[in-house]
Write a protein that holds these residues in place. Structure first.
Motif, mmCIF file in Angstrom:
data_model
loop_
_atom_site.group_PDB
_atom_site.id
_atom_site.type_symbol
_atom_site.label_atom_id
_atom_site.label_comp_id
_atom_site.label_asym_id
_atom_site.label_seq_id
_atom_site.Cartn_x
_atom_site.Cartn_y
_atom_site.Cartn_z
ATOM 1 N N ILE A 143 64.006 22.418 -19.731
ATOM 2 C CA ILE A 143 64.130 21.488 -20.844
ATOM 3 C C ILE A 143 65.294 20.521 -20.610
ATOM 4 C CG2 ILE A 143 64.606 21.328 -23.312
ATOM 5 C CD1 ILE A 143 63.067 23.989 -23.566
ATOM 6 N N ILE A 144 66.387 21.031 -20.038
ATOM 7 C CA ILE A 144 67.495 20.134 -19.700
ATOM 8 C C ILE A 144 67.036 19.125 -18.654
ATOM 9 C CG2 ILE A 144 69.826 20.022 -18.765
ATOM 10 C CD1 ILE A 144 70.323 22.768 -19.804
ATOM 11 N N LEU A 145 66.274 19.629 -17.668
ATOM 12 C CA LEU A 145 65.714 18.737 -16.644
ATOM 13 C C LEU A 145 64.904 17.624 -17.286
ATOM 14 C CD1 LEU A 145 64.132 20.754 -13.696
ATOM 15 C CD2 LEU A 145 65.557 18.750 -13.553
ATOM 16 N N ILE A 146 63.991 18.012 -18.176
ATOM 17 C CA ILE A 146 63.140 17.022 -18.836
ATOM 18 C C ILE A 146 64.015 16.011 -19.560
ATOM 19 C CG2 ILE A 146 61.489 16.675 -20.708
ATOM 20 C CD1 ILE A 146 60.314 19.419 -19.992
ATOM 21 N N THR A 147 64.998 16.520 -20.305
ATOM 22 C CA THR A 147 65.855 15.625 -21.081
ATOM 23 C C THR A 147 66.572 14.639 -20.178
ATOM 24 O OG1 THR A 147 66.206 17.415 -22.670
ATOM 25 C CG2 THR A 147 67.727 15.574 -22.753
ATOM 26 N N LEU A 206 57.102 18.154 -14.585
ATOM 27 C CA LEU A 206 57.799 16.915 -14.924
ATOM 28 C C LEU A 206 56.867 15.715 -14.754
ATOM 29 C CD1 LEU A 206 61.266 17.488 -13.270
ATOM 30 C CD2 LEU A 206 60.829 17.133 -15.687
ATOM 31 N N GLY A 207 56.156 15.696 -13.625
ATOM 32 C CA GLY A 207 55.224 14.606 -13.385
ATOM 33 C C GLY A 207 54.153 14.562 -14.453
ATOM 34 N N PHE A 208 53.688 15.746 -14.829
ATOM 35 C CA PHE A 208 52.656 15.857 -15.851
ATOM 36 C C PHE A 208 53.127 15.261 -17.172
ATOM 37 C CE2 PHE A 208 51.215 18.385 -19.469
ATOM 38 C CZ PHE A 208 49.896 17.994 -19.480
ATOM 39 N N LEU A 209 54.399 15.507 -17.522
ATOM 40 C CA LEU A 209 54.933 14.962 -18.773
ATOM 41 C C LEU A 209 55.269 13.481 -18.649
ATOM 42 C CD1 LEU A 209 57.247 17.870 -19.924
ATOM 43 C CD2 LEU A 209 55.155 17.097 -21.012
ATOM 44 N N GLY A 210 55.082 12.933 -17.448
ATOM 45 C CA GLY A 210 55.336 11.511 -17.262
ATOM 46 C C GLY A 210 56.737 11.209 -16.790
ATOM 47 N N TYR A 211 57.474 12.227 -16.328
ATOM 48 C CA TYR A 211 58.830 11.982 -15.856
ATOM 49 C C TYR A 211 58.948 12.199 -14.363
ATOM 50 C CZ TYR A 211 59.637 12.374 -20.825
ATOM 51 O OH TYR A 211 59.572 12.212 -22.176
ATOM 52 N N GLY A 212 57.895 11.963 -13.647
ATOM 53 C CA GLY A 212 57.937 12.203 -12.210
ATOM 54 C C GLY A 212 58.349 10.949 -11.460
ATOM 55 N N GLY A 238 55.680 21.071 -33.023
ATOM 56 C CA GLY A 238 56.834 21.959 -32.972
ATOM 57 C C GLY A 238 58.069 21.218 -32.484
ATOM 58 N N VAL A 239 59.106 22.000 -32.159
ATOM 59 C CA VAL A 239 60.371 21.390 -31.736
ATOM 60 C C VAL A 239 60.200 20.640 -30.408
ATOM 61 C CG1 VAL A 239 62.788 21.836 -31.233
ATOM 62 C CG2 VAL A 239 61.604 23.255 -32.886
ATOM 63 N N GLY A 240 59.364 21.149 -29.514
ATOM 64 C CA GLY A 240 59.172 20.518 -28.217
ATOM 65 C C GLY A 240 58.623 19.112 -28.345
ATOM 66 N N ARG A 241 57.605 18.950 -29.183
ATOM 67 C CA ARG A 241 57.009 17.638 -29.381
ATOM 68 C C ARG A 241 58.013 16.696 -30.033
ATOM 69 N NH1 ARG A 241 52.090 15.255 -29.321
ATOM 70 N NH2 ARG A 241 51.545 14.366 -31.326
ATOM 71 N N TYR A 242 58.770 17.265 -30.962
ATOM 72 C CA TYR A 242 59.828 16.502 -31.628
ATOM 73 C C TYR A 242 60.816 15.971 -30.590
ATOM 74 C CZ TYR A 242 63.250 15.760 -35.455
ATOM 75 O OH TYR A 242 64.118 15.241 -36.360
ATOM 76 N N LEU A 243 61.182 16.835 -29.635
ATOM 77 C CA LEU A 243 62.126 16.447 -28.588
ATOM 78 C C LEU A 243 61.531 15.341 -27.714
ATOM 79 C CD1 LEU A 243 64.684 16.842 -26.799
ATOM 80 C CD2 LEU A 243 63.437 18.610 -25.588
ATOM 81 N N LEU A 244 60.274 15.522 -27.289
ATOM 82 C CA LEU A 244 59.672 14.541 -26.389
ATOM 83 C C LEU A 244 59.557 13.180 -27.065
ATOM 84 C CD1 LEU A 244 56.933 16.659 -24.593
ATOM 85 C CD2 LEU A 244 59.117 15.895 -23.698
ATOM 86 N N GLN A 245 59.225 13.183 -28.365
ATOM 87 C CA GLN A 245 59.175 11.905 -29.084
ATOM 88 C C GLN A 245 60.559 11.276 -29.140
ATOM 89 O OE1 GLN A 245 57.499 13.152 -32.759
ATOM 90 N NE2 GLN A 245 55.389 12.983 -32.036
ATOM 91 N N ALA A 246 61.563 12.114 -29.426
ATOM 92 C CA ALA A 246 62.924 11.591 -29.563
ATOM 93 C C ALA A 246 63.426 11.021 -28.235
ATOM 94 C CB ALA A 246 63.862 12.682 -30.050
ATOM 95 N N LEU A 247 62.996 11.636 -27.111
ATOM 96 C CA LEU A 247 63.462 11.170 -25.812
ATOM 97 C C LEU A 247 63.028 9.732 -25.558
ATOM 98 C CD1 LEU A 247 62.943 14.290 -23.540
ATOM 99 C CD2 LEU A 247 65.088 13.193 -24.120
ATOM 100 N N ILE A 302 67.156 18.475 -9.838
ATOM 101 C CA ILE A 302 66.475 19.763 -9.671
ATOM 102 C C ILE A 302 67.351 20.720 -8.867
ATOM 103 C CG2 ILE A 302 64.502 20.922 -8.607
ATOM 104 C CD1 ILE A 302 62.834 18.530 -9.343
ATOM 105 N N ALA A 303 67.979 20.177 -7.810
ATOM 106 C CA ALA A 303 68.847 21.027 -6.985
ATOM 107 C C ALA A 303 69.962 21.627 -7.828
ATOM 108 C CB ALA A 303 69.424 20.208 -5.829
#
Lengths: 305, 317
Positions: free
Chosen positions: A151-155, A240-246, B268-277, A171-172
C-alpha cells in the motif's frame, strides 16, 4: 524423493551445493544432479529460462513493434498474422507480451538485485559487529516490517508518477528490510562458528572476515531468498501495473496489459485478458518451485526430506 | 512475555509515525503540486490570494514540520483532518468505510483458515500420497496465479457469458445482508483462495518439521495411535509456527482488499485511498494509510498475544 523411498537410506554426498570451492566447473554436474533430485524445481528453472530468454530476445522474436498501431485490425482474435490477436489499438498482443515480460522481468531483477545487495551488506556489517549499530538497524527493520508495504508502494508511486528507475528503487527499498532480517539471522549463526574465531585469532582483519569468511557462508540464503523474492516482486509489479501505476504508456508491462482501463475491451475480446495472466503465472510458478527446490538443496537442515 | 508485549506496544507509535512521515514527505516534498491546486485552481486565472487562503484553511501553510505536527496533534485527538476535495472530515468518512474493508479482509482470512489448515495437515500426514500432490499442486497454483487476474477473468467471462457485472450499488451488511453478501462473497472467496496457497504450503512444512521431532518418535515408539499423535503431539506443537504464518498472510490480504475493492466496486477504505491518490487529497491519503498501518500493527500484536496463550514457554518466560 517421493517415488523412491530408498532415498532416505542413500548416502548423502551432496556437499557440492555447499562447497566454497570455485563453482563454475561444477555447475554442469550440479545442474544435472539438481534435475535428478528435484524434477519439479528443474521444470520451474526450464520455464524461467524460456520466459527470460524470450523476454531478452524480444526485439528479435517479436513480429511487430510494441507500439505499432493498426486501426484496421483492432481487437482481433488469434490469426496467422497476429498469433495471439490484437488489442484495442490494433497492436500485436504477442509482441506486446514479449516486450512486456522484458519490462516486468527487468524491473523485478533490478529491484531484487539492488535490494539483496544492500540488505546483505547491512546485515553482514550489523550482524558481525553487533552492538549499538545492530540495535538501531534492527529497530528500524522492526518498524518497517510492521507496515503495509504494497500500500505504501502504491501511494508513493502514484504520487511520484510512473518511471522505470523510480519503480525499481522504491520496490527495492520496500523489500530490503525483510531480507536483511533473514540474512542477519544467518550471519549471527556463522559469526559464532569456530573458523571465525580461528580467523580472528590469527589476526585476519574484520573486513576480510566479513568478505571472505561470512559472505560465502550466507550466500546460499541470499540466493534462495532472491529467487523467492523475484516471484513476489513480479506479482507486486504486476499489481501496480494493474492499478495503473506501472510503466508509462506506449511501453507495455504485464500488469498494465490487464489494467482496469482495458476491461471494456476485454469484454469484447476476452483473449486480451488471458495472455498476460498466463505469462505472469508461468513466471511466478517457475520462481516458486525453483526457489523451493533450491532451498531444499541448499539448506543442510532440510536435506533428505 | 509481558516484557515482549510491552516492547511491541512501545513500537506501535514510532511505526505509525514513521509510516505517516514517509507518506507526508512524498506528498509535500517529492511532488510540486498539492490538493488545493488540483481541486480549486481555475485554469488560466491564477488567484494566489484565494489559494493561500484555502491552504491556510486546510492547514497546508507554515513550515513542513509544523504542518505535520499540526496534523499529528489532530490525530491524537481523533481528528484526521478534512478532505481537501469534499471538505468532509476524514474520520467520519473512514468510519463509513472501515466496516466494509474489515468484512472483506476478515472474510477472506476466515476462508483461508477453514480451507488451508485441514488441507495442510492432511497433506503433511499423508506425505507423498496423491492427496499431498493434489493439495501441493493446487497450493502452488493458487499462489502463482495473480488474484487480480482471476478476478478480472471472472468479471470478463461472467459479463461475456451471463452478462453479469459487479453491482454499482453496495449495501452494508446491517442494511441489507442478502445484497451485501451477494456483492462481497466473490471477492472474499478469490482473495481467500489466493492466500490459501501460501498457507497450505507453510502449514505442511511446519507440520513436517514437528513430525521429525524426537518426542513424536517417542510417542510412536510408545505405541500411541496415529490419531492421538497427530492431535495431541503434532497439531499442538505446530500451532505456533502456523500462527506466525497467519500473521505473515495478513499484509497480503490487506493489500488484496485494496485491489479487490477496485475491481468489484466495493466502497471500502482501499477504494477511498485510490480515489484520493488521484486528487492528492492529503489528509485522506494519510488517514487511509494510517488505518492500514494500524490494522497491521494491531494484528501483529494479536499474533504475539496468541503466542503467549498457546505456548506456556513464552507465557512464563
Amino acid at each position: 524423493m517421493a517415488h523412491e523411498p530408498a532415498a532416505s537410506v542413500a548416502p548423502r554426498s551432496r556437499g557440492v551445493y555447499l562447497s566454497p570451492s570455485p563453482w563454475p566447473r561444477r555447475v554442469v554436474g550440479g545442474v544435472v544432479q539438481f534435475a535428478r533430485r528435484k524434477p519439479l524445481g528443474f521444470s520451474g528453472l526450464l520455464m524461467l529460462f524460456l520466459v527470460c530468454g524470450a523476454a531478452l530476445l524480444a526485439p528479435l522474436l517479436a513480429p511487430y513493434g510494441y507500439a505499432d498501431v493498426d486501426f484496421t485490425g483492432r481487437l482481433e482474435g488469434p490469426s496467422r498474422d497476429h498469433l495471439l490477436g490484437t488489442d484495442n489499438l490494433g497492436r500485436d498482443t504477442l509482441s506486446r507480451l514479449l516486450y512486456g515480460s522484458r519490462v516486468s522481468l527487468g524491473i523485478s531483477f533490478a529491484a531484487v538485485i539492488l535490494s539483496k545487495v544492500s540488505a546483505t551488506m547491512v546485515a553482514v556489517v550489523s550482524g558481525y559487529y553487533g552492538g549499538w549499530i545492530d540495535k538501531i538497524v534492527q529497530r528500524f527493520v522492526d518498524i518497517w516490517i510492521g507496515l503495509p508495504t504494497l500500500i505504501i508502494l502504491i501511494t508513493i508511486i502514484s504520487l511520484t508518477g510512473p518511471g522505470i528507475v523510480g519503480l525499481t528503487v522504491i520496490i527495492a527499498i520496500t523489500i530490503a528490510p525483510n531480507s536483511s532480517r533473514l540474512v542477519r539471522s544467518v550471519v549471527l549463526q556463522v559469526r559464532s562458528e569456530t573458523y571465525i574465531e580461528a580467523a580472528r585469532s590469527i589476526g585476519v582483519s574484520d573486513r576480510r572476515i566479513m568478505l571472505r569468511y561470512i559472505l560465502p557462508n550466507v550466500a546460499h540464503i541470499v540466493i534462495f531468498s532472491a529467487t523467492v523474492s523475484l516471484g513476489a516482486v513480479i506479482l507486486s509489479v504486476a499489481s501496480l501495473g494493474f492499478l495503473g501505476y506501472g510503466v508509462p504508456p506506449p511501453f507495455p508491462d504485464l500488469g498494465g496489459m490487464l489494467s482496469g482501463d482495458g476491461l471494456t475491451f476485454m469484454r469484447r475480446q476476452p483473449w486480451l485478458a488471458l495472455w498476460p495472466g498466463i505469462v505472469i503465472t508461468v513466471i511466478v510458478f517457475g520462481f516458486n518451485v525453483f526457489g523451493d527446490a533450491l532451498r531444499d538443496v541448499l539448506d543442510p537442515k532440510l536435506r533428505g526430506r | 512475555m509481558g516484557q515482549y508485549a510491552v516492547q511491541r506496544v512501545a513500537l506501535m507509535a514510532p511505526t505509525l509515525i514513521g509510516l505517516t512521515l514517509v507518506i507526508f514527505f512524498a506528498l509535500r516534498v517529492l511532488i510540486p503540486t498539492d490538493a488545493v491546486d488540483l481541486a480549486y485552481a481555475e485554469p488560466g486565472i491564477p488567484d494566489p490570494e484565494r489559494m493561500e487562503h484555502l491552504r491556510e484553511e486546510f492547514g497546508l501553510t507554515g513550515s513542513l514540520p509544523m504542518q505535520y505536527l499540526r496534523w499529528l496533534a489532530g490525530v491524537v485527538q481523533g481528528d484526521l483532518g478534512k478532505s481537501v476535495f469534499s471538505g468532509r472530515p476524514v474520520t467520519e468518512e473512514l468510519f463509513l468505510r472501515v466496516p466494509t474493508s474489515l468484512q472483506l479482509g476478515l472474510g477472506a482470512l476466515l476462508i483461508t483458515l477453514v480451507i488451508a489448515l485441514p488441507v495442510g495437515l492432511v497433506s503433511a500426514a499423508r506425505q507423498d500420497s496423491w492427496i499431498d500432490y493434489l493439495s501441493r499442486g493446487s497450493a502452488i497454483f493458487f499462489y502463482a496465479v495473480p488474484h487480480f487476474w482471476i478476478a478480472i477473468l471472472v468479471v470478463v467471462f461472467a459479463s461475456v457469458w451471463f452478462s453479469w457485472a459487479p453491482s454499482t450499488q453496495f449495501r452494508a451488511l446491517w442494511e441489507d445482508p442478502v445484497a451485501n453478501l451477494k456483492h462481497i462473497w466473490l471477492p472474499m472467496l478469490i482473495l481467500g483462495l489466493n492466500a490459501t496457497g501460501t498457507m497450505i504450503r507453510l502449514t505442511r512444512t511446519q507440520v513436517l518439521e514437528v513430525v521429525k521431532q524426537d518426542y513424536v518418535r517417542t510417542a510412536r515408539a510408545k505405541g500411541l495411535s496415529t490419531r492421538v499423535i497427530y492431535t495431541r503431539h503434532i497439531l499442538r506443537n505446530s500451532l505456533l509456527p502456523i500462527i506466525t504464518v497467519v500473521g505473515l498472510q495478513i499484509p497480503n490480504i490487506v493489500a488484496g482488499t485494496v485491489i479487490f475493492e477496485q475491481i468489484f466496486l466495493v466502497p471500502g477504505v482501499g477504494r477511498y485511498l485510490l480515489q484520493a491518490l488521484e486528487r492528492l487529497d492529503i489528509y485522506v491519503i494519510l488517514g487511509a494509510n494510517l488505518f492500514f498501518g494500524f490494522v497491521l500493527v494491531i494484528s501483529n500484536l494479536i499474533v504475539d498475544l496468541i503466542y503467549g496463550l498457546v505456548d506456556p514457554r513464552i507465557r512464563l518466560s
